[in-house]
Design a protein around this motif. Structure first.
Motif, PDB file in Angstrom:
ATOM      1  N   LEU A  45      -9.091   3.463  -6.579  1.00 44.45           N
ATOM      2  CA  LEU A  45      -8.270   2.565  -7.390  1.00 44.45           C
ATOM      3  C   LEU A  45      -6.802   2.992  -7.348  1.00 44.45           C
ATOM      4  O   LEU A  45      -5.902   2.147  -7.246  1.00 44.45           O
ATOM      5  CB  LEU A  45      -8.768   2.552  -8.836  1.00 44.45           C
ATOM      6  CG  LEU A  45     -10.069   1.794  -9.106  1.00 44.45           C
ATOM      7  CD1 LEU A  45     -10.509   1.996 -10.551  1.00 44.45           C
ATOM      8  CD2 LEU A  45      -9.911   0.316  -8.811  1.00 44.45           C
ATOM      9  N   ALA A  46      -6.569   4.300  -7.429  1.00 46.93           N
ATOM     10  CA  ALA A  46      -5.197   4.806  -7.374  1.00 46.93           C
ATOM     11  C   ALA A  46      -4.532   4.431  -6.055  1.00 46.93           C
ATOM     12  O   ALA A  46      -3.372   3.995  -6.025  1.00 46.93           O
ATOM     13  CB  ALA A  46      -5.187   6.329  -7.559  1.00 46.93           C
ATOM     14  N   VAL A  47      -5.266   4.568  -4.957  1.00 52.38           N
ATOM     15  CA  VAL A  47      -4.725   4.223  -3.639  1.00 52.38           C
ATOM     16  C   VAL A  47      -4.436   2.720  -3.550  1.00 52.38           C
ATOM     17  O   VAL A  47      -3.376   2.304  -3.063  1.00 52.38           O
ATOM     18  CB  VAL A  47      -5.701   4.655  -2.524  1.00 52.38           C
ATOM     19  CG1 VAL A  47      -5.253   4.095  -1.180  1.00 52.38           C
ATOM     20  CG2 VAL A  47      -5.792   6.164  -2.454  1.00 52.38           C
ATOM     21  N   CYS A  48      -5.388   1.897  -4.026  1.00 50.70           N
ATOM     22  CA  CYS A  48      -5.212   0.437  -3.972  1.00 50.70           C
ATOM     23  C   CYS A  48      -4.009  -0.008  -4.797  1.00 50.70           C
ATOM     24  O   CYS A  48      -3.194  -0.825  -4.346  1.00 50.70           O
ATOM     25  CB  CYS A  48      -6.478  -0.259  -4.468  1.00 50.70           C
ATOM     26  SG  CYS A  48      -7.890  -0.111  -3.355  1.00 50.70           S
ATOM     27  N   PHE A  49      -3.891   0.533  -6.020  1.00 46.34           N
ATOM     28  CA  PHE A  49      -2.746   0.194  -6.863  1.00 46.34           C
ATOM     29  C   PHE A  49      -1.440   0.649  -6.215  1.00 46.34           C
ATOM     30  O   PHE A  49      -0.430  -0.066  -6.251  1.00 46.34           O
ATOM     31  CB  PHE A  49      -2.885   0.825  -8.246  1.00 46.34           C
ATOM     32  CG  PHE A  49      -3.928   0.176  -9.116  1.00 46.34           C
ATOM     33  CD1 PHE A  49      -4.158  -1.185  -9.051  1.00 46.34           C
ATOM     34  CD2 PHE A  49      -4.675   0.923  -9.997  1.00 46.34           C
ATOM     35  CE1 PHE A  49      -5.116  -1.786  -9.854  1.00 46.34           C
ATOM     36  CE2 PHE A  49      -5.630   0.345 -10.807  1.00 46.34           C
ATOM     37  CZ  PHE A  49      -5.854  -1.019 -10.733  1.00 46.34           C
ATOM     38  N   ALA A  50      -1.461   1.849  -5.634  1.00 44.78           N
ATOM     39  CA  ALA A  50      -0.246   2.391  -5.016  1.00 44.78           C
ATOM     40  C   ALA A  50       0.191   1.552  -3.823  1.00 44.78           C
ATOM     41  O   ALA A  50       1.382   1.242  -3.666  1.00 44.78           O
ATOM     42  CB  ALA A  50      -0.484   3.843  -4.590  1.00 44.78           C
TER      43      ALA A  50
END
Length: 209
Positions: A193-198
C-alpha cells in the motif's frame, strides 16, 4: 446515438474508471482486511461522497473551470499527490510497527470511522482523474437536445455503480478468510500500500499535463 446507447456507454465508462485498480480501491481493500467491514464501509462512503460531489459540480457546469485552466488542475494534482504521499508514509510506518491490539481497536473505533470517511473524501477530491471523468460524462449527458431525464439517470445510475463497486470491495475483503489472510501478510500488504500510494502521489506531483 440513442439515449439507451449513450447511457450504456456512460455506465460502462464509469464502471471501468471506478473498478480499475487505484489508490481508493487499494485503500478500501486494506482497510477491510485490517480493520473489518465497518471501517472499510466508512472509507468507501467517503470515496462515494467525493465522487458524487464532483458529479453535482459537473452537472452545474462548475468543473469546466478546472478542465479549462491547466493551472488549477496542476494545483489540485500537487495537493492530491502530497496527500497520497502522506498516506504512503503512514502505511509504511504501519508496516514497521507491531500489530495494534483488539482492545485498542475497539476503543478508537468511532474516531477511526470518522477519520476513514474523511480520508475517502480527500482521496477522491484530490483526484484529477475523477474530475476529467465527470467532465467527459457530462459532455455527453448535457449536450444540446438531450432529454430532461438524461441527467438524473446519469447521476443516479453512476451513483449506484459507485456504491456497488466500492462497497463491494469493502464487503468482499472484510470476510473472515480475508482477515485471516491479512494477519499472515500484514507487513507485506502495508508495504505494498505504501508503494502504491507513493507511486500515485509522485505521479501526480511530477505530472505536467
Amino acid at each position: 446515438m440513442s439515449i439507451s446507447h449513450e447511457l450504456l456507454l456512460i455506465y460502462t465508462t464509469y464502471f471501468v474508471a471506478t473498478a480499475s485498480p487505484g489508490p481508493s480501491n487499494m485503500a478500501i481493500m486494506g482497510a477491510a482486511m485490517k480493520r473489518g467491514r465497518g471501517a472499510a464501509l466508512a472509507l468507501a462512503s467517503g470515496v462515494i461522497s467525493g465522487s458524487m460531489l464532483w458529479a453535482l459540480l459537473a452537472a452545474c457546469g462548475r468543473l469546466t473551470v478546472l478542465a479549462t485552466f491547466a493551472q488549477l488542475l496542476i494545483v489540485l494534482k500537487v495537493c492530491g499527490g502530497l496527500y497520497l504521499l502522506w498516506l504512503a508514509f503512514k502505511a509504511g510506518k504501519s508496516a514497521l510497527r507491531h500489530p495494534v491490539t483488539e482492545t485498542c481497536l475497539q476503543e478508537t473505533k468511532k474516531a477511526a470511522y470518522t477519520s476513514l470517511f474523511r480520508q475517502g473524501i480527500l482521496m477522491h477530491i484530490g483526484n484529477p482523474k475523477a474530475i476529467l471523468t465527470w467532465v467527459a460524462i457530462m459532455s455527453v449527458a448535457l449536450k444540446p437536445g438531450a432529454a430532461a431525464s438524461t441527467l438524473p439517470m446519469v447521476i443516479g445510475g453512476c451513483a449506484v455503480i459507485c456504491m456497488l463497486v466500492f462497497c463491494g470491495y469493502a464487503l468482499l475483503f472484510s470476510t473472515t478468510v480475508m482477515a485471516a489472510f491479512y494477519r499472515r501478510i500484514r507487513r507485506g500488504l502495508e508495504a505494498l500500500l505504501a508503494v502504491c500510494f507513493a507511486i500515485a502521489g509522485l505521479k501526480l506531483v511530477l505530472s505536467r499535463s
